[in-house]
Scaffold this motif. Structure first.
Motif, PDB file in Angstrom:
ATOM      1  N   TYR A  73       0.868  -1.170   0.000  1.00  0.00           N
ATOM      2  CA  TYR A  73       0.000   0.000   0.000  1.00  0.00           C
ATOM      3  C   TYR A  73       0.908   1.224   0.000  1.00  0.00           C
ATOM      4  CZ  TYR A  73      -3.260  -3.498   1.780  1.00  0.00           C
ATOM      5  OH  TYR A  73      -4.018  -4.630   1.952  1.00  0.00           O
ATOM      6  N   VAL A  74       0.763   2.056  -1.008  1.00  0.00           N
ATOM      7  CA  VAL A  74       1.555   3.274  -1.120  1.00  0.00           C
ATOM      8  C   VAL A  74       0.907   4.339  -0.239  1.00  0.00           C
ATOM      9  CG1 VAL A  74       2.325   5.089  -2.702  1.00  0.00           C
ATOM     10  CG2 VAL A  74       2.291   2.701  -3.460  1.00  0.00           C
ATOM     11  N   ALA A  75       1.708   5.020   0.571  1.00  0.00           N
ATOM     12  CA  ALA A  75       1.190   6.106   1.410  1.00  0.00           C
ATOM     13  C   ALA A  75       0.476   7.126   0.527  1.00  0.00           C
ATOM     14  CB  ALA A  75       2.325   6.752   2.190  1.00  0.00           C
ATOM     15  N   GLU A  76      -0.665   7.585   0.999  1.00  0.00           N
ATOM     16  CA  GLU A  76      -1.523   8.470   0.210  1.00  0.00           C
ATOM     17  C   GLU A  76      -0.778   9.675  -0.364  1.00  0.00           C
ATOM     18  OE1 GLU A  76      -4.748   7.936  -0.579  1.00  0.00           O
ATOM     19  OE2 GLU A  76      -4.815   6.057   0.555  1.00  0.00           O
ATOM     20  N   ASP A  77       0.118  10.260   0.409  1.00  0.00           N
ATOM     21  CA  ASP A  77       0.816  11.458  -0.065  1.00  0.00           C
ATOM     22  C   ASP A  77       1.870  11.157  -1.131  1.00  0.00           C
ATOM     23  OD1 ASP A  77       2.165  10.200   2.057  1.00  0.00           O
ATOM     24  OD2 ASP A  77       3.157  12.034   2.682  1.00  0.00           O
ATOM     25  N   TRP A  78       2.084   9.893  -1.447  1.00  0.00           N
ATOM     26  CA  TRP A  78       3.046   9.501  -2.479  1.00  0.00           C
ATOM     27  C   TRP A  78       2.375   8.986  -3.751  1.00  0.00           C
ATOM     28  CZ3 TRP A  78       8.063  10.500  -2.649  1.00  0.00           C
ATOM     29  CH2 TRP A  78       8.675  10.918  -1.466  1.00  0.00           C
ATOM     30  N   LEU A  79       1.081   8.851  -3.755  1.00  0.00           N
ATOM     31  CA  LEU A  79       0.388   8.249  -4.901  1.00  0.00           C
ATOM     32  C   LEU A  79       0.652   8.981  -6.210  1.00  0.00           C
ATOM     33  CD1 LEU A  79      -3.023   7.219  -3.343  1.00  0.00           C
ATOM     34  CD2 LEU A  79      -1.188   5.709  -4.157  1.00  0.00           C
ATOM     35  N   GLU A  80       0.620  10.276  -6.189  1.00  0.00           N
ATOM     36  CA  GLU A  80       0.825  11.039  -7.424  1.00  0.00           C
ATOM     37  C   GLU A  80       2.235  10.840  -7.969  1.00  0.00           C
ATOM     38  OE1 GLU A  80       0.757  15.638  -8.879  1.00  0.00           O
ATOM     39  OE2 GLU A  80      -0.791  15.013  -7.460  1.00  0.00           O
ATOM     40  N   LYS A  81       3.237  10.849  -7.090  1.00  0.00           N
ATOM     41  CA  LYS A  81       4.622  10.678  -7.541  1.00  0.00           C
ATOM     42  C   LYS A  81       4.879   9.263  -8.046  1.00  0.00           C
ATOM     43  CE  LYS A  81       6.837  14.260  -4.850  1.00  0.00           C
ATOM     44  NZ  LYS A  81       7.789  14.606  -3.820  1.00  0.00           N
ATOM     45  N   VAL A  82       4.256   8.275  -7.424  1.00  0.00           N
ATOM     46  CA  VAL A  82       4.442   6.878  -7.839  1.00  0.00           C
ATOM     47  C   VAL A  82       3.709   6.618  -9.150  1.00  0.00           C
ATOM     48  CG1 VAL A  82       3.901   4.490  -7.233  1.00  0.00           C
ATOM     49  CG2 VAL A  82       4.902   6.004  -5.528  1.00  0.00           C
TER      50      VAL A  82
ATOM     51  N   LEU B 189       1.885  -3.224  -6.955  1.00  0.00           N
ATOM     52  CA  LEU B 189       2.869  -4.297  -6.883  1.00  0.00           C
ATOM     53  C   LEU B 189       4.228  -3.611  -6.837  1.00  0.00           C
ATOM     54  CD1 LEU B 189       1.472  -6.894  -9.433  1.00  0.00           C
ATOM     55  CD2 LEU B 189       1.125  -6.769  -6.955  1.00  0.00           C
ATOM     56  N   SER B 190       4.987  -3.907  -5.804  1.00  0.00           N
ATOM     57  CA  SER B 190       6.253  -3.191  -5.620  1.00  0.00           C
ATOM     58  C   SER B 190       7.258  -3.487  -6.729  1.00  0.00           C
ATOM     59  CB  SER B 190       6.849  -3.477  -4.244  1.00  0.00           C
ATOM     60  OG  SER B 190       7.099  -4.847  -4.047  1.00  0.00           O
ATOM     61  N   CYS B 191       7.074  -4.584  -7.474  1.00  0.00           N
ATOM     62  CA  CYS B 191       7.977  -4.877  -8.591  1.00  0.00           C
ATOM     63  C   CYS B 191       7.768  -3.906  -9.749  1.00  0.00           C
ATOM     64  CB  CYS B 191       7.816  -6.318  -9.067  1.00  0.00           C
ATOM     65  SG  CYS B 191       6.232  -6.688  -9.880  1.00  0.00           S
ATOM     66  N   GLN B 192       6.638  -3.217  -9.742  1.00  0.00           N
ATOM     67  CA  GLN B 192       6.324  -2.306 -10.847  1.00  0.00           C
ATOM     68  C   GLN B 192       6.590  -0.835 -10.510  1.00  0.00           C
ATOM     69  OE1 GLN B 192       5.364  -3.616 -14.001  1.00  0.00           O
ATOM     70  NE2 GLN B 192       6.262  -5.269 -12.796  1.00  0.00           N
ATOM     71  N   ILE B 193       7.118  -0.581  -9.322  1.00  0.00           N
ATOM     72  CA  ILE B 193       7.461   0.790  -8.939  1.00  0.00           C
ATOM     73  C   ILE B 193       8.966   0.957  -9.089  1.00  0.00           C
ATOM     74  CG2 ILE B 193       7.420   2.536  -7.123  1.00  0.00           C
ATOM     75  CD1 ILE B 193       5.095   0.952  -5.848  1.00  0.00           C
ATOM     76  N   ARG B 194       9.373   1.727 -10.083  1.00  0.00           N
ATOM     77  CA  ARG B 194      10.794   1.991 -10.322  1.00  0.00           C
ATOM     78  C   ARG B 194      11.265   3.118  -9.426  1.00  0.00           C
ATOM     79  NH1 ARG B 194      13.368  -2.082 -11.857  1.00  0.00           N
ATOM     80  NH2 ARG B 194      11.991  -3.269 -13.161  1.00  0.00           N
ATOM     81  N   VAL B 195      12.403   2.894  -8.814  1.00  0.00           N
ATOM     82  CA  VAL B 195      12.984   3.882  -7.911  1.00  0.00           C
ATOM     83  C   VAL B 195      13.613   5.002  -8.731  1.00  0.00           C
ATOM     84  CG1 VAL B 195      14.713   4.267  -6.112  1.00  0.00           C
ATOM     85  CG2 VAL B 195      13.392   2.131  -6.144  1.00  0.00           C
ATOM     86  N   THR B 196      13.273   6.213  -8.375  1.00  0.00           N
ATOM     87  CA  THR B 196      13.871   7.412  -8.958  1.00  0.00           C
ATOM     88  C   THR B 196      14.273   8.326  -7.794  1.00  0.00           C
ATOM     89  OG1 THR B 196      11.790   8.630  -9.030  1.00  0.00           O
ATOM     90  CG2 THR B 196      12.340   7.293 -10.980  1.00  0.00           C
ATOM     91  N   PRO B 197      15.140   9.293  -8.039  1.00  0.00           N
ATOM     92  CA  PRO B 197      15.491  10.224  -6.963  1.00  0.00           C
ATOM     93  C   PRO B 197      14.269  10.925  -6.376  1.00  0.00           C
ATOM     94  CG  PRO B 197      17.053  10.432  -8.760  1.00  0.00           C
ATOM     95  CD  PRO B 197      15.948   9.522  -9.246  1.00  0.00           C
ATOM     96  N   GLU B 198      13.221  11.123  -7.185  1.00  0.00           N
ATOM     97  CA  GLU B 198      12.004  11.788  -6.718  1.00  0.00           C
ATOM     98  C   GLU B 198      11.249  10.955  -5.688  1.00  0.00           C
ATOM     99  OE1 GLU B 198      13.608  13.423 -10.119  1.00  0.00           O
ATOM    100  OE2 GLU B 198      12.687  11.442 -10.134  1.00  0.00           O
ATOM    101  N   LEU B 199      11.545   9.666  -5.613  1.00  0.00           N
ATOM    102  CA  LEU B 199      10.862   8.801  -4.648  1.00  0.00           C
ATOM    103  C   LEU B 199      11.603   8.702  -3.323  1.00  0.00           C
ATOM    104  CD1 LEU B 199       9.428   5.878  -6.812  1.00  0.00           C
ATOM    105  CD2 LEU B 199       8.337   8.001  -6.067  1.00  0.00           C
ATOM    106  N   ASP B 200      12.622   9.536  -3.134  1.00  0.00           N
ATOM    107  CA  ASP B 200      13.334   9.537  -1.857  1.00  0.00           C
ATOM    108  C   ASP B 200      12.360   9.900  -0.737  1.00  0.00           C
ATOM    109  OD1 ASP B 200      15.565   9.377  -0.108  1.00  0.00           O
ATOM    110  OD2 ASP B 200      15.773  11.547  -0.180  1.00  0.00           O
ATOM    111  N   GLY B 201      12.210   8.998   0.230  1.00  0.00           N
ATOM    112  CA  GLY B 201      11.275   9.198   1.328  1.00  0.00           C
ATOM    113  C   GLY B 201       9.979   8.430   1.175  1.00  0.00           C
ATOM    114  N   LEU B 202       9.818   7.707   0.067  1.00  0.00           N
ATOM    115  CA  LEU B 202       8.614   6.915  -0.175  1.00  0.00           C
ATOM    116  C   LEU B 202       8.326   5.995   1.007  1.00  0.00           C
ATOM    117  CD1 LEU B 202       6.379   5.751  -2.077  1.00  0.00           C
ATOM    118  CD2 LEU B 202       8.124   4.158  -2.915  1.00  0.00           C
ATOM    119  N   THR B 203       7.047   5.905   1.367  1.00  0.00           N
ATOM    120  CA  THR B 203       6.614   5.002   2.425  1.00  0.00           C
ATOM    121  C   THR B 203       5.564   4.065   1.864  1.00  0.00           C
ATOM    122  OG1 THR B 203       7.020   6.665   4.129  1.00  0.00           O
ATOM    123  CG2 THR B 203       5.559   4.854   4.717  1.00  0.00           C
ATOM    124  N   VAL B 204       5.757   2.770   2.099  1.00  0.00           N
ATOM    125  CA  VAL B 204       4.787   1.752   1.705  1.00  0.00           C
ATOM    126  C   VAL B 204       4.531   0.852   2.910  1.00  0.00           C
ATOM    127  CG1 VAL B 204       5.451   1.784  -0.732  1.00  0.00           C
ATOM    128  CG2 VAL B 204       6.528   0.147   0.811  1.00  0.00           C
TER     129      VAL B 204
END
Length: 106
Positions: free
Chosen positions: A52-61, A84-99
Motif C-alpha cells: 500500500y503506497v502512502a496516500e501522499d506519495w500516490l501522485e509521484k508513484v 505491486l512493488s515490482c512495478q514501482i521503479r525507484v527514482t530520486p524523486e521517490l526519496d522518502g517513499l513510504t509503503v
C-alpha cells in the motif's frame, strides 16, 4: 539512491536505501523486508509483492499499468493505493517513499 520506508502490519518501520532504476521490490528483497515474498522475481506474474503506497506519495508513484491492475486481482485486501512493488521503479524523486505491507500476500 532513495530511502524507502517499509511498514509492516504491526507498525514496525524499516528504512532502506534503494538504487535508482531498481524496483521497490528489489530493495525489499535485498534488505530482507518481511512481508514481500516476490515469488515471480519481479515479472509481474504474481501478486506477492503487494504494498500500500502512502496516500501522499500516490501522485509521484503514478497509477498501475493494465497488466499490474490485472495481477492485483489476485492480491489480498486490495485498496485504492495498492501497487505491486515490482512495478514501482525507484527514482530520486521517490526519496522518502513510504509503503505498507498487507497482512498477508495473495
Amino acid at each position: 539512491m532513495a530511502n524507502i520506508t517499509f511498514i509492516d502490519q504491526s507498525g514496525e518501520a524499516r528504512t532502506v536505501e534503494a538504487a535508482a532504476g531498481s524496483s521497490v521490490m528489489e530493495a525489499a528483497i535485498r534488505n530482507d523486508i518481511p512481508g514481500i515474498d516476490a515469488d515471480c522475481g519481479g515479472a509481474c506474474s504474481c501478486a506477492t509483492c503487494h504494498v500500500y503506497v502512502a496516500e501522499d506519495w500516490l501522485e509521484k508513484v503514478g497509477p498501475p499499468q493494465p497488466m499490474e491492475e490485472d495481477m492485483l486481482d489476485f492480491a489480498f485486501d486490495v485498496r485504492a493505493n495498492s501497487r505491486l512493488s515490482c512495478q514501482i521503479r525507484v527514482t530520486p524523486e521517490l526519496d522518502g517513499l513510504t509503503v505498507t505491507t498487507p497482512e498477508r500476500q495473495g
